[in-house]
Design a protein around this motif. Structure first.
Motif, PDB file in Angstrom:
ATOM      1  N   LEU A  18       0.857  -1.182   0.000  1.00  0.00           N
ATOM      2  CA  LEU A  18       0.000   0.000   0.000  1.00  0.00           C
ATOM      3  C   LEU A  18       0.888   1.224   0.000  1.00  0.00           C
ATOM      4  O   LEU A  18       2.012   1.186   0.518  1.00  0.00           O
ATOM      5  CB  LEU A  18      -0.909   0.043   1.230  1.00  0.00           C
ATOM      6  CG  LEU A  18      -2.132  -0.853   1.287  1.00  0.00           C
ATOM      7  CD1 LEU A  18      -2.802  -0.726   2.654  1.00  0.00           C
ATOM      8  CD2 LEU A  18      -3.119  -0.516   0.179  1.00  0.00           C
ATOM      9  N   ARG A  19       0.353   2.309  -0.539  1.00  0.00           N
ATOM     10  CA  ARG A  19       1.044   3.595  -0.485  1.00  0.00           C
ATOM     11  C   ARG A  19       0.127   4.608   0.174  1.00  0.00           C
ATOM     12  O   ARG A  19      -0.937   4.925  -0.359  1.00  0.00           O
ATOM     13  CB  ARG A  19       1.418   4.073  -1.873  1.00  0.00           C
ATOM     14  CG  ARG A  19       2.320   5.299  -1.878  1.00  0.00           C
ATOM     15  CD  ARG A  19       2.376   5.932  -3.247  1.00  0.00           C
ATOM     16  NE  ARG A  19       3.471   6.881  -3.386  1.00  0.00           N
ATOM     17  CZ  ARG A  19       3.489   7.851  -4.293  1.00  0.00           C
ATOM     18  NH1 ARG A  19       2.478   7.993  -5.132  1.00  0.00           N
ATOM     19  NH2 ARG A  19       4.525   8.655  -4.374  1.00  0.00           N
ATOM     20  N   LEU A  20       0.556   5.095   1.328  1.00  0.00           N
ATOM     21  CA  LEU A  20      -0.192   6.124   2.025  1.00  0.00           C
ATOM     22  C   LEU A  20       0.293   7.497   1.585  1.00  0.00           C
ATOM     23  O   LEU A  20       1.478   7.694   1.314  1.00  0.00           O
ATOM     24  CB  LEU A  20      -0.025   5.984   3.535  1.00  0.00           C
ATOM     25  CG  LEU A  20      -0.391   4.633   4.158  1.00  0.00           C
ATOM     26  CD1 LEU A  20      -0.241   4.719   5.671  1.00  0.00           C
ATOM     27  CD2 LEU A  20      -1.774   4.195   3.767  1.00  0.00           C
ATOM     28  N   SER A  21      -0.639   8.439   1.550  1.00  0.00           N
ATOM     29  CA  SER A  21      -0.309   9.830   1.253  1.00  0.00           C
ATOM     30  C   SER A  21      -0.858  10.713   2.352  1.00  0.00           C
ATOM     31  O   SER A  21      -1.871  10.391   2.978  1.00  0.00           O
ATOM     32  CB  SER A  21      -0.919  10.254  -0.083  1.00  0.00           C
ATOM     33  OG  SER A  21      -0.430   9.485  -1.154  1.00  0.00           O
ATOM     34  N   CYS A  22      -0.171  11.812   2.579  1.00  0.00           N
ATOM     35  CA  CYS A  22      -0.640  12.806   3.554  1.00  0.00           C
ATOM     36  C   CYS A  22      -0.465  14.177   2.910  1.00  0.00           C
ATOM     37  O   CYS A  22       0.665  14.629   2.709  1.00  0.00           O
ATOM     38  CB  CYS A  22       0.151  12.700   4.838  1.00  0.00           C
ATOM     39  SG  CYS A  22      -0.200  14.021   6.033  1.00  0.00           S
ATOM     40  N   ALA A  23      -1.582  14.795   2.601  1.00  0.00           N
ATOM     41  CA  ALA A  23      -1.571  16.104   1.955  1.00  0.00           C
ATOM     42  C   ALA A  23      -1.707  17.192   3.008  1.00  0.00           C
ATOM     43  O   ALA A  23      -2.630  17.155   3.828  1.00  0.00           O
ATOM     44  CB  ALA A  23      -2.696  16.198   0.944  1.00  0.00           C
ATOM     45  N   ALA A  24      -0.795  18.148   2.980  1.00  0.00           N
ATOM     46  CA  ALA A  24      -0.774  19.233   3.954  1.00  0.00           C
ATOM     47  C   ALA A  24      -1.273  20.525   3.334  1.00  0.00           C
ATOM     48  O   ALA A  24      -1.056  20.791   2.147  1.00  0.00           O
ATOM     49  CB  ALA A  24       0.641  19.434   4.484  1.00  0.00           C
ATOM     50  N   SER A  25      -1.913  21.343   4.168  1.00  0.00           N
ATOM     51  CA  SER A  25      -2.356  22.656   3.713  1.00  0.00           C
ATOM     52  C   SER A  25      -2.437  23.589   4.906  1.00  0.00           C
ATOM     53  O   SER A  25      -2.565  23.166   6.055  1.00  0.00           O
ATOM     54  CB  SER A  25      -3.720  22.559   3.023  1.00  0.00           C
ATOM     55  OG  SER A  25      -4.692  22.048   3.905  1.00  0.00           O
ATOM     56  N   GLY A  26      -2.305  24.891   4.610  1.00  0.00           N
ATOM     57  CA  GLY A  26      -2.460  25.888   5.657  1.00  0.00           C
ATOM     58  C   GLY A  26      -1.194  26.236   6.416  1.00  0.00           C
ATOM     59  O   GLY A  26      -1.246  27.041   7.352  1.00  0.00           O
ATOM     60  N   PHE A  27      -0.068  25.628   6.062  1.00  0.00           N
ATOM     61  CA  PHE A  27       1.198  25.967   6.702  1.00  0.00           C
ATOM     62  C   PHE A  27       2.337  25.707   5.710  1.00  0.00           C
ATOM     63  O   PHE A  27       2.131  25.053   4.684  1.00  0.00           O
ATOM     64  CB  PHE A  27       1.397  25.195   8.005  1.00  0.00           C
ATOM     65  CG  PHE A  27       1.418  23.688   7.860  1.00  0.00           C
ATOM     66  CD1 PHE A  27       0.244  22.951   7.862  1.00  0.00           C
ATOM     67  CD2 PHE A  27       2.625  23.007   7.733  1.00  0.00           C
ATOM     68  CE1 PHE A  27       0.260  21.572   7.740  1.00  0.00           C
ATOM     69  CE2 PHE A  27       2.654  21.628   7.621  1.00  0.00           C
ATOM     70  CZ  PHE A  27       1.470  20.905   7.618  1.00  0.00           C
ATOM     71  N   THR A  28       3.521  26.190   6.039  1.00  0.00           N
ATOM     72  CA  THR A  28       4.671  26.058   5.144  1.00  0.00           C
ATOM     73  C   THR A  28       5.272  24.673   5.321  1.00  0.00           C
ATOM     74  O   THR A  28       6.080  24.422   6.218  1.00  0.00           O
ATOM     75  CB  THR A  28       5.711  27.145   5.433  1.00  0.00           C
ATOM     76  OG1 THR A  28       5.081  28.427   5.344  1.00  0.00           O
ATOM     77  CG2 THR A  28       6.852  27.070   4.422  1.00  0.00           C
TER      78      THR A  28
END
Length: 118
Positions: A18-28
């Protein structure tokens, strides 16, 4: 609004990937060390893998070394966890964490379930 959104979890047979992803937003994103944790039912949350920014150093739990690979794409504000040769003991909720490199600031995602079972 600061946000981490994990995806890619699911049910997989032993030996699968499996490949997990974590998308970030709202910060640098590039100012944060990114870490994957996991928490199995009835157990404490434990570190799985971490990666510095821009990604020169990685760290893994002994239980996943050689099977899991953490990576990040600062242009896409995303961190990944490639999980190969999965075992039933890898079953857990996997959480994404962001730690600010220069201060006591932390963010958590909501988690994604990974179940390894035949």
């Amino acid at each position: 609004q600061m946000q981490l959104v994990e995806s890619g979890g699911g049910l997989v047979q032993p030996g699968g990937s499996l490949r997990l992803s974590c998308a970030a937003s709202g910060f640098t994103f590039s100012n944060y060390v990114m870490t994957w944790y996991r928490q199995a039912t009835g157990k404490e949350r434990v570190l799985v893998a971490s990666i510095t920014s821009p990604g020169s150093r990685t760290n893994y739990a002994d239980s996943v070394k050689g099977r899991f690979t953490i990576s990040r794409d600062n242009a896409k504000n995303t961190v990944y966890l490639q999980m190969n040769n999965l075992k039933p003991e890898d079953t857990a909720v996997y959480y994404c964490n962001a730690d600010y490199k220069w201060g006591d600031v932390h963010y958590w995602g909501q988690g994604t379930q990974v179940t390894v079972s035949s």
